[in-house]
Design a protein around this motif. Sequence first.
Motif, PDB file in Angstrom:
ATOM      1  N   VAL A  34      80.762  11.285  91.888  1.00 56.85           N
ATOM      2  CA  VAL A  34      80.706  10.318  91.042  1.00 56.85           C
ATOM      3  C   VAL A  34      79.567  10.556  90.118  1.00 56.85           C
ATOM      4  CG1 VAL A  34      81.206   8.000  90.026  1.00 56.85           C
ATOM      5  CG2 VAL A  34      82.734   8.828  91.947  1.00 56.85           C
ATOM      6  N   SER A  35      79.483  10.738  88.876  1.00 57.20           N
ATOM      7  CA  SER A  35      78.221  10.879  88.240  1.00 57.20           C
ATOM      8  C   SER A  35      77.664   9.494  87.662  1.00 57.20           C
ATOM      9  CB  SER A  35      78.503  11.638  86.850  1.00 57.20           C
ATOM     10  OG  SER A  35      78.586  12.941  87.073  1.00 57.20           O
ATOM     11  N   VAL A  36      76.588   9.232  88.123  1.00 58.81           N
ATOM     12  CA  VAL A  36      75.968   7.769  88.030  1.00 58.81           C
ATOM     13  C   VAL A  36      75.485   7.729  86.544  1.00 58.81           C
ATOM     14  CG1 VAL A  36      74.173   6.273  88.695  1.00 58.81           C
ATOM     15  CG2 VAL A  36      75.223   7.865  90.202  1.00 58.81           C
ATOM     16  N   PRO A  37      75.672   6.641  85.804  1.00 61.43           N
ATOM     17  CA  PRO A  37      75.320   6.647  84.261  1.00 61.43           C
ATOM     18  C   PRO A  37      73.971   6.396  84.488  1.00 61.43           C
ATOM     19  CG  PRO A  37      77.192   5.208  84.922  1.00 61.43           C
ATOM     20  CD  PRO A  37      76.731   5.516  86.044  1.00 61.43           C
ATOM     21  N   PRO A  38      73.214   7.038  83.520  1.00 60.58           N
ATOM     22  CA  PRO A  38      71.569   7.160  83.659  1.00 60.58           C
ATOM     23  C   PRO A  38      71.007   5.539  83.443  1.00 60.58           C
ATOM     24  CG  PRO A  38      72.407   8.693  81.675  1.00 60.58           C
ATOM     25  CD  PRO A  38      73.816   7.634  82.401  1.00 60.58           C
ATOM     26  N   HIS A  39      71.649   4.569  83.088  1.00 60.66           N
ATOM     27  CA  HIS A  39      71.103   3.286  83.019  1.00 60.66           C
ATOM     28  C   HIS A  39      71.187   2.510  84.558  1.00 60.66           C
ATOM     29  CE1 HIS A  39      75.091   1.809  82.758  1.00 60.66           C
ATOM     30  NE2 HIS A  39      74.543   0.551  83.188  1.00 60.66           N
ATOM     31  N   VAL A  40      71.904   3.205  85.224  1.00 61.07           N
ATOM     32  CA  VAL A  40      72.134   2.678  86.641  1.00 61.07           C
ATOM     33  C   VAL A  40      71.271   3.586  87.857  1.00 61.07           C
ATOM     34  CG1 VAL A  40      73.695   2.227  88.799  1.00 61.07           C
ATOM     35  CG2 VAL A  40      74.461   1.928  86.469  1.00 61.07           C
ATOM     36  N   TRP A  41      70.732   4.803  87.404  1.00 61.13           N
ATOM     37  CA  TRP A  41      70.413   5.626  88.328  1.00 61.13           C
ATOM     38  C   TRP A  41      68.932   4.910  88.770  1.00 61.13           C
ATOM     39  CZ3 TRP A  41      71.725   9.033  91.721  1.00 61.13           C
ATOM     40  CH2 TRP A  41      70.735   9.883  92.188  1.00 61.13           C
ATOM     41  N   PRO A  42      68.086   4.391  87.896  1.00 58.52           N
ATOM     42  CA  PRO A  42      66.685   3.990  88.308  1.00 58.52           C
ATOM     43  C   PRO A  42      66.970   2.909  89.434  1.00 58.52           C
ATOM     44  CG  PRO A  42      66.787   4.093  85.974  1.00 58.52           C
ATOM     45  CD  PRO A  42      68.044   4.249  86.308  1.00 58.52           C
ATOM     46  N   LEU A  43      68.048   1.864  89.236  1.00 62.24           N
ATOM     47  CA  LEU A  43      68.456   0.878  90.238  1.00 62.24           C
ATOM     48  C   LEU A  43      68.657   1.680  91.685  1.00 62.24           C
ATOM     49  CD1 LEU A  43      68.784  -1.904  90.593  1.00 62.24           C
ATOM     50  CD2 LEU A  43      70.899  -1.837  89.938  1.00 62.24           C
ATOM     51  N   LEU A  44      69.428   2.754  91.832  1.00 65.21           N
ATOM     52  CA  LEU A  44      69.499   3.211  92.993  1.00 65.21           C
ATOM     53  C   LEU A  44      68.256   3.933  93.554  1.00 65.21           C
ATOM     54  CD1 LEU A  44      73.047   5.199  92.522  1.00 65.21           C
ATOM     55  CD2 LEU A  44      72.648   3.023  93.066  1.00 65.21           C
ATOM     56  N   ILE A  45      67.551   4.528  92.764  1.00 68.87           N
ATOM     57  CA  ILE A  45      66.407   4.907  93.365  1.00 68.87           C
ATOM     58  C   ILE A  45      65.620   4.006  93.734  1.00 68.87           C
ATOM     59  CG2 ILE A  45      64.110   6.131  92.621  1.00 68.87           C
ATOM     60  CD1 ILE A  45      66.460   7.897  92.944  1.00 68.87           C
ATOM     61  N   ALA A  46      65.235   2.666  93.235  1.00 70.27           N
ATOM     62  CA  ALA A  46      64.593   1.665  93.756  1.00 70.27           C
ATOM     63  C   ALA A  46      65.293   1.169  95.052  1.00 70.27           C
ATOM     64  CB  ALA A  46      64.522   0.580  92.530  1.00 70.27           C
ATOM     65  N   HIS A  47      66.564   0.970  95.154  1.00 71.66           N
ATOM     66  CA  HIS A  47      67.092   0.699  96.313  1.00 71.66           C
ATOM     67  C   HIS A  47      66.809   1.687  97.490  1.00 71.66           C
ATOM     68  CE1 HIS A  47      70.419  -1.178  98.879  1.00 71.66           C
ATOM     69  NE2 HIS A  47      70.547   0.092  99.600  1.00 71.66           N
ATOM     70  N   ALA A  48      66.867   2.919  97.194  1.00 68.17           N
ATOM     71  CA  ALA A  48      66.352   4.003  98.091  1.00 68.17           C
ATOM     72  C   ALA A  48      65.028   3.563  98.706  1.00 68.17           C
ATOM     73  CB  ALA A  48      66.531   5.307  97.517  1.00 68.17           C
ATOM     74  N   ASP A  49      64.258   3.472  98.055  1.00 66.75           N
ATOM     75  CA  ASP A  49      62.621   3.316  98.203  1.00 66.75           C
ATOM     76  C   ASP A  49      62.620   2.060  99.205  1.00 66.75           C
ATOM     77  OD1 ASP A  49      61.994   5.463  96.850  1.00 66.75           O
ATOM     78  OD2 ASP A  49      61.532   4.484  94.944  1.00 66.75           O
ATOM     79  N   GLU A  50      63.417   0.883  98.638  1.00 69.48           N
ATOM     80  CA  GLU A  50      63.169  -0.232  99.222  1.00 69.48           C
ATOM     81  C   GLU A  50      64.071  -0.872 100.533  1.00 69.48           C
ATOM     82  OE1 GLU A  50      60.647  -2.417  98.820  1.00 69.48           O
ATOM     83  OE2 GLU A  50      59.953  -1.537  97.067  1.00 69.48           O
ATOM     84  N   PHE A  51      65.424  -0.283 100.405  1.00 70.03           N
ATOM     85  CA  PHE A  51      66.146  -0.828 101.191  1.00 70.03           C
ATOM     86  C   PHE A  51      67.097   0.203 102.227  1.00 70.03           C
ATOM     87  CE2 PHE A  51      66.173  -3.955  97.770  1.00 70.03           C
ATOM     88  CZ  PHE A  51      65.442  -5.182  98.509  1.00 70.03           C
ATOM     89  N   ALA A  52      67.296   1.360 101.790  1.00 71.95           N
ATOM     90  CA  ALA A  52      67.980   2.418 102.355  1.00 71.95           C
ATOM     91  C   ALA A  52      67.636   2.802 103.744  1.00 71.95           C
ATOM     92  CB  ALA A  52      68.414   3.574 101.350  1.00 71.95           C
ATOM     93  N   GLY A  53      68.837   2.926 104.670  1.00 75.12           N
ATOM     94  CA  GLY A  53      68.221   3.503 105.900  1.00 75.12           C
ATOM     95  C   GLY A  53      68.283   4.829 106.117  1.00 75.12           C
ATOM     96  N   PRO A  54      67.789   5.469 107.365  1.00 75.38           N
ATOM     97  CA  PRO A  54      67.853   6.845 107.487  1.00 75.38           C
ATOM     98  C   PRO A  54      69.265   7.475 107.380  1.00 75.38           C
ATOM     99  CG  PRO A  54      67.512   5.683 109.319  1.00 75.38           C
ATOM    100  CD  PRO A  54      67.350   4.527 108.492  1.00 75.38           C
ATOM    101  N   GLU A  55      70.258   6.812 107.905  1.00 70.18           N
ATOM    102  CA  GLU A  55      71.619   7.347 107.682  1.00 70.18           C
ATOM    103  C   GLU A  55      72.605   6.789 106.565  1.00 70.18           C
ATOM    104  OE1 GLU A  55      75.687   7.888 110.782  1.00 70.18           O
ATOM    105  OE2 GLU A  55      73.882   6.564 111.399  1.00 70.18           O
ATOM    106  N   PHE A  56      72.409   5.308 106.590  1.00 67.78           N
ATOM    107  CA  PHE A  56      73.365   4.571 105.498  1.00 67.78           C
ATOM    108  C   PHE A  56      72.664   4.146 104.555  1.00 67.78           C
ATOM    109  CE2 PHE A  56      75.641   4.011 109.710  1.00 67.78           C
ATOM    110  CZ  PHE A  56      77.047   4.651 109.214  1.00 67.78           C
ATOM    111  N   PHE A  57      73.115   4.285 103.039  1.00 71.15           N
ATOM    112  CA  PHE A  57      72.339   4.113 102.146  1.00 71.15           C
ATOM    113  C   PHE A  57      72.292   2.477 101.979  1.00 71.15           C
ATOM    114  CE2 PHE A  57      72.068   3.548  97.449  1.00 71.15           C
ATOM    115  CZ  PHE A  57      70.770   4.176  97.471  1.00 71.15           C
ATOM    116  N   PHE A  58      73.218   1.865 102.413  1.00 71.95           N
ATOM    117  CA  PHE A  58      73.466   0.186 102.137  1.00 71.95           C
ATOM    118  C   PHE A  58      73.281  -0.121 103.638  1.00 71.95           C
ATOM    119  CE2 PHE A  58      75.570   1.367  98.261  1.00 71.95           C
ATOM    120  CZ  PHE A  58      74.783   0.867  97.405  1.00 71.95           C
TER     121      PHE A  58
END
Length: 380
Positions: free
Chosen positions: A256-280
């Motif tokens: 699923v292509s992520v809308p451009p305005h949402v992508w920064p939010l996923l990157i921020a989540h990856a930096d702060e909260f994502a685990g080594p295996e599960f993203f959430f």
Amino acid sequence: MAEAKKGKKPRRDFGSIRELPSGKFQASYIGRTGIRQTAPAPFKTDRDADRWLNKVEADLSSGAWQDEALGKVPFRQYAEDYLDENEEVGERWAETCRRNMRLHMVDLLDMPLKTITPPIVRKWYSKARKGKGGKTSIAQSYRFLRAVMNAAVRDEAIVKNPCQIPGAGADKASERPIATPDQVAKLIEAITPRYRAVVAVAAWCTLRRGEVCALRTADIDTEHKEVWVRKNWVELLESPKKFEKDPKTQAGKREVSVPPHVWPLLIAHADEFAGPEFFFIGKDGNRMRGNAIYQAFVRAREKVGLTLTFHDLRHTGQSLAAASGASTVDLMKRAGHSTAVAAQRYIHAVEGRDKEVAKALSEIAENGSAARLPKTIKID
């Protein structure tokens, strides 16, 4: 020798009759399964046994034959076997069916299959509709009853399915509410930061809650700005059992292509909260559970003053995608709403279109003030 054969009846082409020590006569025949079937009870005369075999033969020829022994099996027993043996029945649906049997189908459970007639079904359905059960659960119960009785017809326990009420199995639930882009943005702002990206991918990428919980960190494709949906996480309602499984169809496995305005939010989540295996993941570092998402979402919607369910976010995403100009095929691919055959047939027609849909979604968001998505995320 001629006298010895005098009075001996000619050999039957179908079935056989033998005299029992009691003086009565037992009739039997080889059924379609290759197993010998015996009449329910002995007959007083061989003529009565002969008549029974003639009727069975005629029923077999006309398609009206039924397995009398199987027809006497109680609905409860046959339904449980159906749920246990049918590979197409998932554990979540099996749990739902058993709950509905317990809550809404009590009057039918101990009835032999062959005694569940159309009038019996109409009486049960009318009573259930007047009871305390919700319309959705009653519709589910009727669909389950119809499915079980269809299996009984195939097994020749009954001749015809007694579920003949037009539209009874349709879930006539009210139209799901749709959030506006501004409301989605407010939900994202109001929810605990750890769950902001969860709301975003549910609303703008149309992921189910189980698909969200199953996302791996490796499923976030930074090169193509896509989310790969490969698994679904299942949490049963009446059992502590939890498990991961493949989507029901091949179409459920999708990028699923992520809308451009949402992508920064996923990157921020990856930096702060994502685990080594599960993203959430939760605070404990384990896979984020559906119940935790539900509780966080309920708190957020109360702050915002909305009555949406979490699944309504997925419905919202599909509606907004349609508003962006997405075709039916685009929507089917984006949400995984297709059979495996349809997915193979249509998937080539939308290659590249998904990114256009994602871009259009961001344009809708900007026009609807959804550009106010948080640019930074604080650790909760």
